[in-house]
Design an enzyme around this catalytic site. Sequence first.
Site, mmCIF file in Angstrom:
data_model
loop_
_atom_site.group_PDB
_atom_site.id
_atom_site.type_symbol
_atom_site.label_atom_id
_atom_site.label_comp_id
_atom_site.label_asym_id
_atom_site.label_seq_id
_atom_site.Cartn_x
_atom_site.Cartn_y
_atom_site.Cartn_z
ATOM 1 N N ASP A 408 0.869 -1.166 0.000
ATOM 2 C CA ASP A 408 0.000 0.000 0.000
ATOM 3 C C ASP A 408 0.912 1.224 0.000
ATOM 4 O O ASP A 408 2.109 1.112 0.217
ATOM 5 C CB ASP A 408 -0.837 0.037 1.283
ATOM 6 C CG ASP A 408 -2.096 -0.806 1.143
ATOM 7 O OD1 ASP A 408 -2.408 -1.205 0.021
ATOM 8 O OD2 ASP A 408 -2.739 -1.066 2.168
ATOM 9 N N THR A 410 -0.348 4.941 1.218
ATOM 10 C CA THR A 410 -0.639 5.879 2.301
ATOM 11 C C THR A 410 -0.542 5.222 3.668
ATOM 12 O O THR A 410 -1.206 4.233 3.952
ATOM 13 C CB THR A 410 -2.052 6.473 2.121
ATOM 14 O OG1 THR A 410 -2.156 7.021 0.821
ATOM 15 C CG2 THR A 410 -2.305 7.548 3.169
ATOM 16 N N LYS A 584 -7.257 -4.971 -6.571
ATOM 17 C CA LYS A 584 -5.934 -5.404 -6.125
ATOM 18 C C LYS A 584 -5.792 -6.915 -6.185
ATOM 19 O O LYS A 584 -4.680 -7.432 -6.291
ATOM 20 C CB LYS A 584 -5.676 -4.890 -4.712
ATOM 21 C CG LYS A 584 -5.517 -3.384 -4.678
ATOM 22 C CD LYS A 584 -5.435 -2.867 -3.266
ATOM 23 C CE LYS A 584 -5.470 -1.345 -3.293
ATOM 24 N NZ LYS A 584 -5.564 -0.778 -1.948
ATOM 25 N N ASP A 607 -8.405 -4.210 2.027
ATOM 26 C CA ASP A 607 -7.655 -5.074 1.126
ATOM 27 C C ASP A 607 -7.844 -6.553 1.424
ATOM 28 O O ASP A 607 -7.020 -7.374 1.036
ATOM 29 C CB ASP A 607 -6.168 -4.721 1.199
ATOM 30 C CG ASP A 607 -5.921 -3.264 0.837
ATOM 31 O OD1 ASP A 607 -6.522 -2.805 -0.136
ATOM 32 O OD2 ASP A 607 -5.152 -2.597 1.543
#
Length: 716
Positions: A408, A410, A584, A607
Amino acid sequence: MSKPHATAQQTKEPPAEQQAQQHIGHDGHSGIMDHTQHRGGTGMDHSQMDHGNMKHGSGGHDGHSGHDHEAMIKDFLRRFWVCLVLSVPVIALSMMFQDLMGYHLDFPYREPIVVVLASIIYVYGGWPFLTGMAGELRTRQPGMMTLVAVAITAAYVYSVAVSVGWLQGMDFFWEQATLIDIMLLGHYLEMKSVAGASRSLELIVQMLPADAHKVEGSKLVDVKVESLNPGDLVLVRPGERIPTDGEVVEGDSAVNESMLTGESVPVQKGAKDPVIAGAVNGEGSLTIRVTHKGQDSYLNKVVKMVQEAQNAKSQTQTLADRAAGWLTLLSLSVGLITLVAWLWSGQEVSFAVERMVTVMVTSCPHALGVAIPLVVAISTAIAAQKGLLIRNRTAFEEARKITAMVFDKTGTLTEGEFGVTRIRVLSKQSDENTFLRIVAALEQQSQHPIAQGIVREAKKRDLDLPAISDFQSITGKGVSATVDGQRVLVVSPGYLKEKGIPTPPDAFSSGAETVVFVLMNDQLAGFIALADKIREDSKEAVQRLQQSGIKVFMATGDNQKVADAVARELGLDGVYAEVLPDQKVSVVKELQRQGAFVAMTGDGVNDAPALAQANVGIAVGSGTDVAAETADIILVNSKPTDITNLVEFGRATYRKMIQNLLWATGYNVVAIPLAAGVLYPNFVLSPALGAVLMSASTVIVALNAQLLKTNLKAHE
């Protein structure tokens, strides 16, 4: 989804739009995470200790306290000393030993005295092994206890038969006595090593104080921690451990959480900041409102996860257990074959029995039994102290296979601390502050770093935020609500692209900026640009991973320009931009299709599909949030170097496991033929020496496992 650039880049979380309740997809942490037995009597039945699983660790054995384990260890030591004292006259009076040493000592009743002393040693010293054999046979899983019990029983029965005249030959009571002594000492040393493996976890458990200073009106009352309930107020004085998870309501102090989160620098805590049970308070006093009862605390979750990881079997341990089972059957078979073979060749019964006993003792699969569990107990406990919580041991061991790491952005590769850099209002009917207060009103519903950055900017400007209604999360795209009669949406660039809304030409002026767009009554009203600083250790983490042969990718919902800027600065191998959480999974699948062994590092909620699809799923935590159900491993801190350490920890752990397996099995390859007498008459391995070698192999395996502490600390 953008394809990887030829220069080497790819990315993850959507800006202000990837939110479900809390901007799902911003890389935010929108609530991401959320030996066995010994039998009655003295409680010392080492027989029931499952050496295959070696549940010695975690402060007890399947619910038994560490005190019981300490008592068991002391019992073995006591039995050893008693038997050692009784062995001295048995050895000194043995005719075989006298012949060997060249002296003569005989007197009336010598033989009966030796038989009585040897019988006491057999019963008292051999009791753990005899009861152990009963337990193993009862479960139809003969193991090392069966081998030892058969060996000492065969030696004892044969020697008694010789002493009373039923068989011709010489007894070897002295060898039986020394054999039991060595086995007791070997078990004692091994159990001490096993107990040491769980010491790290015990230290974690001991960090929770027993009492707390409860605030009742104007009074302070000392109460047991377990009696506290959510909502209660407690006072923590300078230097004291925090007794419960909670939120600071008054006071200011630096809190040391290093033993809990791996964060070495004390964290400044003030009003509304969360604190963790077991952390050490600094110079100031803190009044804390309890948020979790003891069993729901972060500390207890850590202990539970580590215990589950230590007790669960991995593929490597299953292999060791299977090898130990086969070795037991092999030992029994070779022992009997050895007996028959030597009798068939015309050797004396005493010699044949001695060879059989030596084979069984020498080939005990004890070292195999502790080879893997000791390493796991050490690695999982140390990893927990460093902020790495292992939920799936197999995935942890397989970290060595990782060839592609998907990050990831952020809050993981970047600080996650967004600051507003530009505000652009497209509507002539609104000024910048009015525009900002409307956007901030929506974003205050989210805990995502981008949302918090916008709210912080509004607070800096002392703007009053209007009331909103009909708040909704647009999964993976943004949020919407009604403000002052207008339908307002705060969304990502991907949403505009999906709806065919052209982006303003000046929206992306800097590659380092993240931009969120605002629609009012379905019309593009403006945008806000924010910047997020790359973490100081991100570049080091990426370089270390790449140096170890792992390709590093990034998957983000941010626009391509931002993703490319971060990728260039970090030197990533690929970046996927403007990717929604569900997309993803496709990124992971594509890398797997190309033959990569993929680790995914992401938010435990946003996620989840990608974490589940990845070969190793790694969830970034938020200090106290440790219940990511889809992740194999949880990082309490979001440091990229923690992820690098995880890979290196996994490799070091696997190397140590293989070393122990090779030693435990390789020792038997050499020792069993020697025990059977293949070098006779040039060399004969005695039962006592065989026992010494077997015990030594177990201790070596245990000490080698302890060396893992040094290996892991080298990666800190």
